[in-house]
Design a protein around this motif. Structure first.
Motif, PDB file in Angstrom:
ATOM      1  N   ASN A  53       0.801  -1.229   0.000  1.00 22.04           N
ATOM      2  CA  ASN A  53       0.000   0.000   0.000  1.00 22.04           C
ATOM      3  C   ASN A  53       0.833   1.278   0.000  1.00 22.04           C
ATOM      4  OD1 ASN A  53      -3.014  -0.824   0.396  1.00 22.04           O
ATOM      5  ND2 ASN A  53      -1.848  -2.178   1.751  1.00 22.04           N
ATOM      6  N   GLY A  54       2.151   1.166  -0.028  1.00 20.08           N
ATOM      7  CA  GLY A  54       2.991   2.358  -0.103  1.00 20.08           C
ATOM      8  C   GLY A  54       2.976   3.200   1.151  1.00 20.08           C
ATOM      9  N   TYR A  55       2.843   2.565   2.317  1.00 20.37           N
ATOM     10  CA  TYR A  55       2.760   3.321   3.562  1.00 20.37           C
ATOM     11  C   TYR A  55       4.091   3.966   3.954  1.00 20.37           C
ATOM     12  CZ  TYR A  55      -1.775   1.054   4.279  1.00 20.37           C
ATOM     13  OH  TYR A  55      -3.071   0.617   4.151  1.00 20.37           O
ATOM     14  N   ILE A  56       5.191   3.479   3.389  1.00 22.75           N
ATOM     15  CA  ILE A  56       6.505   4.102   3.586  1.00 22.75           C
ATOM     16  C   ILE A  56       7.029   4.521   2.224  1.00 22.75           C
ATOM     17  CG2 ILE A  56       8.897   3.737   4.314  1.00 22.75           C
ATOM     18  CD1 ILE A  56       7.034   3.936   6.652  1.00 22.75           C
ATOM     19  N   GLN A  57       7.545   5.752   2.141  1.00 21.15           N
ATOM     20  CA  GLN A  57       8.012   6.294   0.870  1.00 21.15           C
ATOM     21  C   GLN A  57       9.488   6.693   0.947  1.00 21.15           C
ATOM     22  OE1 GLN A  57       6.173   6.946  -2.219  1.00 21.15           O
ATOM     23  NE2 GLN A  57       4.891   5.389  -1.255  1.00 21.15           N
ATOM     24  N   GLN A  58      10.147   6.581  -0.176  1.00 18.09           N
ATOM     25  CA  GLN A  58      11.572   6.906  -0.275  1.00 18.09           C
ATOM     26  C   GLN A  58      11.763   8.391  -0.554  1.00 18.09           C
ATOM     27  OE1 GLN A  58      14.025   4.374   0.024  1.00 18.09           O
ATOM     28  NE2 GLN A  58      15.482   6.069   0.180  1.00 18.09           N
ATOM     29  N   CYS A  59      12.780   8.985   0.087  1.00 16.53           N
ATOM     30  CA  CYS A  59      13.141  10.381  -0.137  1.00 16.53           C
ATOM     31  C   CYS A  59      14.654  10.493  -0.216  1.00 16.53           C
ATOM     32  CB  CYS A  59      12.629  11.268   1.008  1.00 16.53           C
ATOM     33  SG  CYS A  59      11.039  12.050   0.705  1.00 16.53           S
ATOM     34  N   ALA A  60      15.132  11.702  -0.497  1.00 11.12           N
ATOM     35  CA  ALA A  60      16.567  11.979  -0.460  1.00 11.12           C
ATOM     36  C   ALA A  60      16.756  13.447  -0.126  1.00 11.12           C
ATOM     37  CB  ALA A  60      17.231  11.649  -1.799  1.00 11.12           C
ATOM     38  N   THR A  61      17.804  13.755   0.627  1.00 13.47           N
ATOM     39  CA  THR A  61      18.104  15.141   0.968  1.00 13.47           C
ATOM     40  C   THR A  61      18.621  15.885  -0.251  1.00 13.47           C
ATOM     41  OG1 THR A  61      20.414  14.717   1.572  1.00 13.47           O
ATOM     42  CG2 THR A  61      18.742  14.378   3.291  1.00 13.47           C
ATOM     43  N   SER A  62      18.866  17.178  -0.090  1.00 15.82           N
ATOM     44  CA  SER A  62      19.406  17.975  -1.198  1.00 15.82           C
ATOM     45  C   SER A  62      20.786  17.482  -1.610  1.00 15.82           C
ATOM     46  CB  SER A  62      19.487  19.449  -0.792  1.00 15.82           C
ATOM     47  OG  SER A  62      20.285  19.612   0.364  1.00 15.82           O
ATOM     48  N   GLU A  63      21.478  16.787  -0.701  1.00 13.87           N
ATOM     49  CA  GLU A  63      22.803  16.235  -0.999  1.00 13.87           C
ATOM     50  C   GLU A  63      22.719  14.796  -1.471  1.00 13.87           C
ATOM     51  OE1 GLU A  63      24.974  16.812   2.583  1.00 13.87           O
ATOM     52  OE2 GLU A  63      25.258  18.957   2.249  1.00 13.87           O
ATOM     53  N   GLY A  64      21.505  14.286  -1.622  1.00 14.09           N
ATOM     54  CA  GLY A  64      21.336  12.941  -2.156  1.00 14.09           C
ATOM     55  C   GLY A  64      21.353  11.829  -1.123  1.00 14.09           C
ATOM     56  N   VAL A  65      21.333  12.173   0.164  1.00 15.99           N
ATOM     57  CA  VAL A  65      21.326  11.150   1.203  1.00 15.99           C
ATOM     58  C   VAL A  65      19.922  10.542   1.278  1.00 15.99           C
ATOM     59  CG1 VAL A  65      21.677  10.656   3.652  1.00 15.99           C
ATOM     60  CG2 VAL A  65      23.096  12.386   2.503  1.00 15.99           C
ATOM     61  N   PRO A  66      19.798   9.236   1.097  1.00 17.27           N
ATOM     62  CA  PRO A  66      18.469   8.626   1.093  1.00 17.27           C
ATOM     63  C   PRO A  66      17.903   8.460   2.495  1.00 17.27           C
ATOM     64  CG  PRO A  66      20.130   6.936   0.783  1.00 17.27           C
ATOM     65  CD  PRO A  66      20.860   8.249   0.813  1.00 17.27           C
ATOM     66  N   PHE A  67      16.605   8.551   2.599  1.00 14.79           N
ATOM     67  CA  PHE A  67      15.904   8.256   3.841  1.00 14.79           C
ATOM     68  C   PHE A  67      14.461   7.920   3.496  1.00 14.79           C
ATOM     69  CE2 PHE A  67      15.351  12.761   3.089  1.00 14.79           C
ATOM     70  CZ  PHE A  67      14.045  13.046   3.465  1.00 14.79           C
ATOM     71  N   ARG A  68      13.729   7.419   4.474  1.00 19.36           N
ATOM     72  CA  ARG A  68      12.346   7.029   4.235  1.00 19.36           C
ATOM     73  C   ARG A  68      11.427   7.710   5.242  1.00 19.36           C
ATOM     74  NH1 ARG A  68      12.619   0.573   3.983  1.00 19.36           N
ATOM     75  NH2 ARG A  68      14.330   0.930   5.459  1.00 19.36           N
ATOM     76  N   LEU A  69      10.202   7.971   4.799  1.00 14.67           N
ATOM     77  CA  LEU A  69       9.197   8.636   5.626  1.00 14.67           C
ATOM     78  C   LEU A  69       7.874   7.891   5.542  1.00 14.67           C
ATOM     79  CD1 LEU A  69       9.660  12.407   4.632  1.00 14.67           C
ATOM     80  CD2 LEU A  69      10.371  11.342   6.782  1.00 14.67           C
ATOM     81  N   ALA A  70       7.064   8.039   6.594  1.00 13.87           N
ATOM     82  CA  ALA A  70       5.688   7.555   6.534  1.00 13.87           C
ATOM     83  C   ALA A  70       4.919   8.385   5.512  1.00 13.87           C
ATOM     84  CB  ALA A  70       5.027   7.661   7.905  1.00 13.87           C
ATOM     85  N   ALA A  71       4.144   7.726   4.691  1.00 14.56           N
ATOM     86  CA  ALA A  71       3.357   8.418   3.673  1.00 14.56           C
ATOM     87  C   ALA A  71       2.142   9.084   4.307  1.00 14.56           C
ATOM     88  CB  ALA A  71       2.910   7.426   2.605  1.00 14.56           C
ATOM     89  N   ALA A  72       1.591  10.060   3.606  1.00 13.44           N
ATOM     90  CA  ALA A  72       0.330  10.665   4.033  1.00 13.44           C
ATOM     91  C   ALA A  72      -0.718   9.565   4.174  1.00 13.44           C
ATOM     92  CB  ALA A  72      -0.124  11.706   3.013  1.00 13.44           C
ATOM     93  N   PRO A  73      -1.540   9.604   5.221  1.00 14.47           N
ATOM     94  CA  PRO A  73      -2.455   8.491   5.486  1.00 14.47           C
ATOM     95  C   PRO A  73      -3.692   8.434   4.598  1.00 14.47           C
ATOM     96  CG  PRO A  73      -2.740  10.196   7.139  1.00 14.47           C
ATOM     97  CD  PRO A  73      -1.588  10.625   6.287  1.00 14.47           C
TER      98      PRO A  73
END
Length: 404
Positions: free
Chosen positions: A340-360
Motif C-alpha cells: 500500500n505504499g505506507y513508507i516512501q523513499q526520499c533523499a536530501t538535497s545532498e542525495g542522502v536517502p531516507f524514508r518517511l511515513a506516507a500521508a495516510p
C-alpha cells in the motif's frame, strides 16, 4: 496520484511539528506551501539535537523532514516594516494562512485575522494552538506531551497500577502528527466551503481538543457514569479471544475476536486441541463468557509452547481477527506496508536517502510521494522574485537583514 491540492497556496508562519505537519500533508497532495521562518535561526525544529526520547541523526534530520516535506522556505524578519509588508504581499497571493503563534505574538507581529484579511479578504485563516483559542490558557504555549497526552486524559487512559509512573507518549510528535492531520482535514473542508459559498472561514484546531476527540468514547462513558476513565485491570477480560498472548520466544499475539463463540472451534484446531470445542464449559458464546478464566489459561499455556514463527504458520488460515504485536521496523517490513505504499523513499538535497511515513490518505489508489524538506531560506530568491523584487532589491533586503 491525483494532486487534489494542486493550485492551492498555503502561507505558513509556524514551527515545531504540530502545525507544520498539516501543511506537509497538503504539500504531499500538491499544495504550494511557503514556509516563513525566523530570519536568523529558522524553524526552532531545525536546531533540535534530541527529542528527549531519541537522538536525531546528523546526516538526515528526519523529524524535521516528517513535518516539512515538500515546502519552500524563506527566512523573513517579521518585526521589520518591510518584512511585514512582504508577508502581507505573500498573503495576498495565498489561499490559506497557517500559524501556531500565540495570540499575544500574533498581535505583536500584526498577523492576526483582521491584519491578514486586510490584504486578502478571501484567505482562510488557520490557527493551531495548545489548549484552544479561548479560555485562561489561550496564550500559553504547549507541547503534545502536555496538551495532548497528559492534559486530555490520554496518558491516564493507558496507565496501569503496576507501572508506578505516568507513561510517556509512544513516539516523538505523536499528538502533533495526529493534530496536524486534523488541521489538514479542517483546511480541506474550509477550502471546499469557500469553493461552494465564496465565504472564507477561520479554522481552529488545538492539541487538547484533538486529544479529547480521540478519547471521545471514553469521555462519553465517563460523563454518563460520572467516573473517570481508566483501562480495565489486567486479568479482567470476559472474552478469551480478545487480548494478548505471549509466545515461547517472548513475542506477543493480539486477538480481537468479539464473537468468541463463532471462532472458538477454529481456535481449538489452531492450538491442537480440537476436543475443546465440545467441552460443555466452552460449547457456545455464553459458556465461554462464563468460563473465560479457564479458557484464557488454556490459551495462555498453548501459545507459550511455540515460537512466533510457528504461530504465524498455524494462524495463517484462522478466520478470526488477530495480528502480531510489531515494533516500528517490523511494521515497515510488513507486506501490507509495501503493498500500500505506507513508507516512501526520499533523499536530501545532498542525495542522502531516507524514508518517511506516507500521508495516510490516498487518492485514486496511489500513495503520495513526499518531496524533501527545504534547506533554510532555500527559496528566498524564488519567492521574492514571484512578488516582483529585482536582484538589486533582494540584495538590499539582505544587507538590511530583512531576509537571509
Amino acid at each position: 496520484m491525483t494532486r487534489v491540492m494542486q493550485g492551492v497556496r498555503i502561507l505558513e508562519v509556524a514551527e515545531h511539528t504540530f502545525v507544520p505537519a498539516a501543511s506537509a500533508l497538503l504539500a504531499d497532495w500538491g499544495a504550494d506551501v511557503i514556509k516563513v521562518e525566523h530570519v536568523a535561526r529558522g524553524d526552532a525544529m531545525r536546531g533540535l539535537a534530541s527529542s528527549g526520547i531519541a537522538v536525531v541523526p546528523d546526516d538526515v534530520h528526519v523529524l524535521f523532514e516528517h513535518s516539512n516535506r515538500g515546502k519552500r522556505s524563506i527566512g523573513l524578519d517579521l518585526t521589520s516594516e518591510i518584512g511585514h509588508e512582504i508577508l502581507c504581499r505573500l498573503a495576498a497571493t495565498a489561499d490559506v494562512f497557517l500559524t501556531n503563534k500565540l495570540p499575544s505574538v500574533r498581535a505583536k507581529l500584526k498577523i492576526d485575522v483582521a491584519d491578514i484579511r486586510k490584504h486578502n479578504p478571501q484567505i482562510i485563516y488557520v490557527r493551531g494552538t495548545g489548549q484552544g483559542e479561548r479560555g485562561p490558557d489561550a496564550d500559553r504555549g504547549a507541547y503534545d506531551s502536555l496538551a495532548f497526552w497528559a492534559r486530555a486524559g490520554v496518558a491516564a487512559g493507558v496507565m496501569r497500577p503496576e507501572y508506578g509512573e505516568v507513561p510517556v507518549p509512544p513516539a516523538p510528535g505523536f499528538g502533533d502528527s495526529i493534530g496536524g492531520m486534523t488541521i489538514a482535514g479542517g483546511i480541506s473542508s474550509a477550502l471546499f466551503h469557500r469553493e461552494r459559498t465564496g465565504e472564507a472561514t477561520t479554522v481552529d484546531v488545538s492539541l487538547m481538543g484533538t486529544a479529547m476527540w480521540s478519547m471521545g468514547q471514553a469521555l462519553a462513558l465517563s460523563l454518563q457514569l460520572n467516573t473517570p476513565w481508566t483501562p480495565p485491570p489486567a486479568g479482567t477480560r470476559s472474552n478469551p479471544l480478545t487480548g494478548q498472548y505471549a509466545t515461547r520466544d517472548g513475542r506477543w499475539l493480539s486477538f480481537t475476536c468479539l464473537q468468541a463463540g463463532r471462532y472458538w472451534s477454529s481456535m481449538c484446531k489452531v492450538i491442537g486441541r480440537p476436543e475443546m470445542a465440545d467441552d460443555p464449559r466452552f460449547i457456545d458464546h455464553g459458556a465461554l463468557m462464563a468460563h473465560c478464566g479457564e479458557a484464557i489459561a488454556i490459551l495462555r499455556d498453548a501459545f507459550a509452547e511455540r515460537s512466533l514463527a510457528e504461530w504465524r504458520e498455524r494462524l495463517a488460515d484462522f478466520t478470526g481477527q488477530w495480528c502480531v504485536v510489531q515494533d516500528t521496523l517490523e511494521a515497515v517490513a510488513d507486506p501490507q506496508t509495501d503493498a500500500n505504499g505506507y513508507i516512501q523513499q526520499c533523499a536530501t538535497s545532498e542525495g542522502v536517502p531516507f524514508r518517511l511515513a506516507a500521508a495516510p490518505v490516498q487518492f485514486d489508489e496511489c500513495a503520495s510521494a513526499p518531496r524533501r524538506a527545504p534547506e533554510f531560506n532555500e527559496h528566498c530568491e524564488d519567492v521574492l522574485g514571484e512578488l516582483g523584487f529585482s536582484v538589486d532589491d533582494m540584495l538590499d533586503l539582505k544587507i538590511r537583514g530583512v531576509v537571509t
